[in-house]
Design an enzyme around this catalytic site. Structure first.
Site, PDB file in Angstrom:
ATOM      1  N   HIS A 245     -22.483  13.356  52.009  1.00  0.00           N
ATOM      2  CA  HIS A 245     -22.460  14.153  50.774  1.00  0.00           C
ATOM      3  C   HIS A 245     -21.422  15.284  50.870  1.00  0.00           C
ATOM      4  CE1 HIS A 245     -26.818  12.766  50.824  1.00  0.00           C
ATOM      5  NE2 HIS A 245     -26.420  12.354  49.638  1.00  0.00           N
TER       6      HIS A 245
ATOM      7  N   GLY B  62     -20.410   8.028  46.870  1.00  0.00           N
ATOM      8  CA  GLY B  62     -20.147   7.348  48.132  1.00  0.00           C
ATOM      9  C   GLY B  62     -20.076   5.841  47.940  1.00  0.00           C
TER      10      GLY B  62
END
Ligand code: PAF
Length: 282
Positions: A37, A149
């Site tokens: 993250h 992601g």
């Protein structure tokens, strides 16, 4: 870094930034942040002047019987990590700010076709929940650029398609998976694994790399490669769900001659359901 819980407050701050000419970047998350993250925020800073992140464990993307109640909620640590990387603003709404009353039943965003296989088949309704909450978050934040992601490869494909089909006008950037030293993809759910399971979990990435190398070497027997990979996963203690060689754009089964490929894998290990993938061009 400021944290706000209300849509109204968030909109006021972002409006002021936009008036000041700032380009807004956005990293939506469900919290329990890890290096994957943080990399998204860092990458976002290359494309935007003002970075916003959200921490919201979205109930509508959990299927009945899944881990919504025990999903790790670590807001204080998440705030510290985001502040340390220089994120400018955190949106951490309670559930009734995002879904007041019975509003969760008023509207839902459904992305067709690409949601039907893989995790969409294993977790019916999951991608409707993701598409709906991401749409809401995009409408609230109105970012210029948003980062996701590649570990959740199907999710990224769903969000890209939705953004294109519904003309969101937001640059969607996919960022490479961040891995542990043994290759295990970082995930908020890795906390469910014991140390031994984390070691054995590395077999998923090894199997993906082996299948990719075989395909790059000319092997086009995708069904056999998948079956061999599932055997290796089972031997490592996984309960395999799928291991599929796919076209990278549509996520439909690959055919010999296709050049842009992704191998998608999902399997259970102990209390965790792990997913991973590898994309490549021939
Ligand atoms: O990938 C996640 O953490 C979530 O699915 C997302 C995109 C934040 C939506 O809740």
């Amino acid at each position: 870094m400021q944290t706000v819980n209300s849509i109204k407050e968030l909109r006021a701050i972002i409006h002021a930034q936009r008036l000041a000419g700032k380009r807004i970047g956005f990293v939506p998350t469900m919290g329990n942040l890890h290096e994957g993250h943080i990399t998204l925020v860092r990458e976002g800073q290359k494309h935007a002047d003002f970075m916003v992140s959200s921490v919201f464990v979205n109930p509508t993307q959990f299927v009945a019987g899944e881990d919504f109640d025990k999903y790790p909620r670590t807001l204080k640590e998440d705030q510290e990590k985001l502040a340390a990387v220089g994120c400018n603003l955190l949106f951490a709404p309670p559930v009734d700010e995002m879904y007041p009353g019975d509003q969760a039943s008023w509207a839902s965003v459904h992305v067709t076709k690409i949601t039907e296989r893989h995790c969409g088949a294993a977790r019916p309704g999951h991608f409707d929940g993701v598409a709906t909450v991401v749409t809401k978050l995009f409408n609230i934040v109105k970012p210029d650029v948003a980062l996701f992601g590649k570990k959740d490869f199907q999710q990224l494909a769903v969000i890209r398609r939705m953004s294109t089909a519904l003309c969101f006008g937001i640059d969607i950037i996919g960022i490479d998976t961040v891995r542990e030293a043994n290759g295990l993809a970082m995930s908020s759910r890795n906390g469910y694994l014991t140390a031994d399971e984390k070691n054995r979990g590395a077999e998923m990435y090894r199997s993906l790399c082996a299948a990719r190398d075989a395909i790059k070497g000319g092997n086009t027997n995708f069904a056999q490669l998948s079956s061999e990979a599932n055997d290796k996963l089972e031997a490592a203690g996984f309960i395999p769900e799928y291991f599929s060689v796919c076209r990278a754009d549509t996520l439909e089964p690959a055919q010999p001659g296709d050049r842009n490929l992704v191998i998608l894998a999902a399997a259970r290990m102990g209390k965790a359901r792990l997913i991973d993938n590898i994309d490549f061009t021939l």
